[in-house]
Design an enzyme around this catalytic site. Structure first.
Site: not given
Ligand SMILES: NC(=O)c1ccc[n+]([C@@H]2O[C@H](COP(=O)([O-])OP(=O)(O)OC[C@H]3O[C@@H](n4cnc5c(N)ncnc54)[C@H](OP(=O)(O)O)[C@@H]3O)[C@@H](O)[C@H]2O)c1
Length: 287
Positions: A171, A239, A96
């Site tokens: 995502k 994050k 990711t």
């Protein structure tokens, strides 16, 4: 096929295992080589001491590392996979990361006559172990057609969503949807307990109605019990939300609830909860 897998963490370790069990010749690389040795002992296959060595003869090279900088290191670094990537090979990134790094690596790999797909996943550790991940892909159709049948071994759902970076953008949507929902669930459960209801009984009933969600099905009971030592870490979620908030700021898109929940997760980190599951938002309400 001859394939390589870079990054044998919580996600990469079982994903690489599925590839080997499906009959591919897998060469793994992990920065901490003890994990690669353990993987070879468990599954067979081979290990390499650098990403460049792992990628040398591979038709498909997979990676699942931490963040943008880690990804740059294992691709563009002096011992990175792009040093040796074969013409026509496909590099598939399951990290990711930002859409920017996906576009940057797509360009860099194109100069070598190879392909790049950004292919972040959803489904967590259980999804990786059971081969039931959702994969959001960005890149070219030609590369997707080469990689898709191989990724199938650990996928429940997968789709090419557009050009390079589109997988990472999708995502971000996934994480934005989860953030507000988990906070809502935490508040609902906290309220149920606060007003003296049998919270488990309430969940049993409302999970059959419009309040139902994956988070409610899989996390409500552990949230009520205050158990968070599993699952998807708060540090990783911060994050991911940081990436989404940066992209939104740049594109002028408002994400007010996501920004707020990101700050709530920062508070959980200050409670020493960085490695707790993301459902630990309820712990902050109880403190
Ligand atoms: N865990 C989940 O539920 C989940 C779900 C969806 C997506 N993701 C995403 O998937 C990615 C991996 O997550 P994870 O849970 O598998 O993480 P993890 O268990 O911490 O594993 C990270 C892996 O990346 C390697 N790595 C990190 N930095 C590196 C560097 N600079 N050079 C070489 N290797 C490096 C680590 O090597 P070492 O062994 O040497 O540390 C390890 O193999 C992250 O981007 C995460 O956000 C995770």
């Amino acid at each position: 096929m001859k394939v390589a897998f870079i990054g044998l963490g919580v996600m990469g370790y079982p994903m690489a295992g599925h590839l080997q069990q499906a009959g591919h010749q897998v060469t793994v690389f992990n920065r901490t080589s003890a994990k690669a040795e353990k993987w070879v002992a468990a599954y067979g296959g081979q290990m390499a001491l650098t990403p460049a060595e792992a990628a040398r003869e591979a038709e498909l090279v997979f990676a699942c590392v931490g963040n943008d900088d880690d990804l740059r290191e294992v691709t563009l670094g002096p011992q990175g996979a792009f040093q040796t990537l074969m013409v026509g090979a496909v590099f598939i990134d399951h990290t990711t990361a930002s859409a920017d790094v996906a576009r940057e690596l797509y360009e860099a790999v194109g100069e070598r006559g190879a392909h790049f797909l950004d292919a972040p996943v959803s489904g967590g550790q259980a999804g990786a172990e059971n081969g039931q991940l959702t994969i959001m892909v960005g890149g070219d159709q030609e590369a997707y057609d080469l990689a898709q049948p191989v990724m199938q071994v650990y996928a429940r759902q997968m789709r090419l969503l557009g050009p390079a970076g589109s997988g990472q953008l999708a995502k971000m949507v996934n994480q934005i949807c989860i953030a507000g929902l988990v906070q809502g669930l935490a508040e609902g459960l906290h309220f149920a307990q606060g007003v003296g209801l049998d919270a488990e009984a309430v969940v049993d009933v409302i999970s059959k109605g419009a309040a139902q969600s994956w988070q409610m099905e899989n996390r409500a009971l552990t949230m009520l019990a205050g158990k968070f030592d599993f699952g998807f870490a708060v540090d990783w979620m911060r994050k991911d939300l940081g990436i989404a908030l940066n992209e939104a700021r740049r594109q002028g898109v408002q994400l007010p609830v996501t920004a707020l929940v990101d700050q709530f997760y920062a508070e959980v980190q200050r409670m020493e909860g960085g490695r707790w599951d993301t459902s630990s938002l309820i712990a902050r309400l109880r403190k």
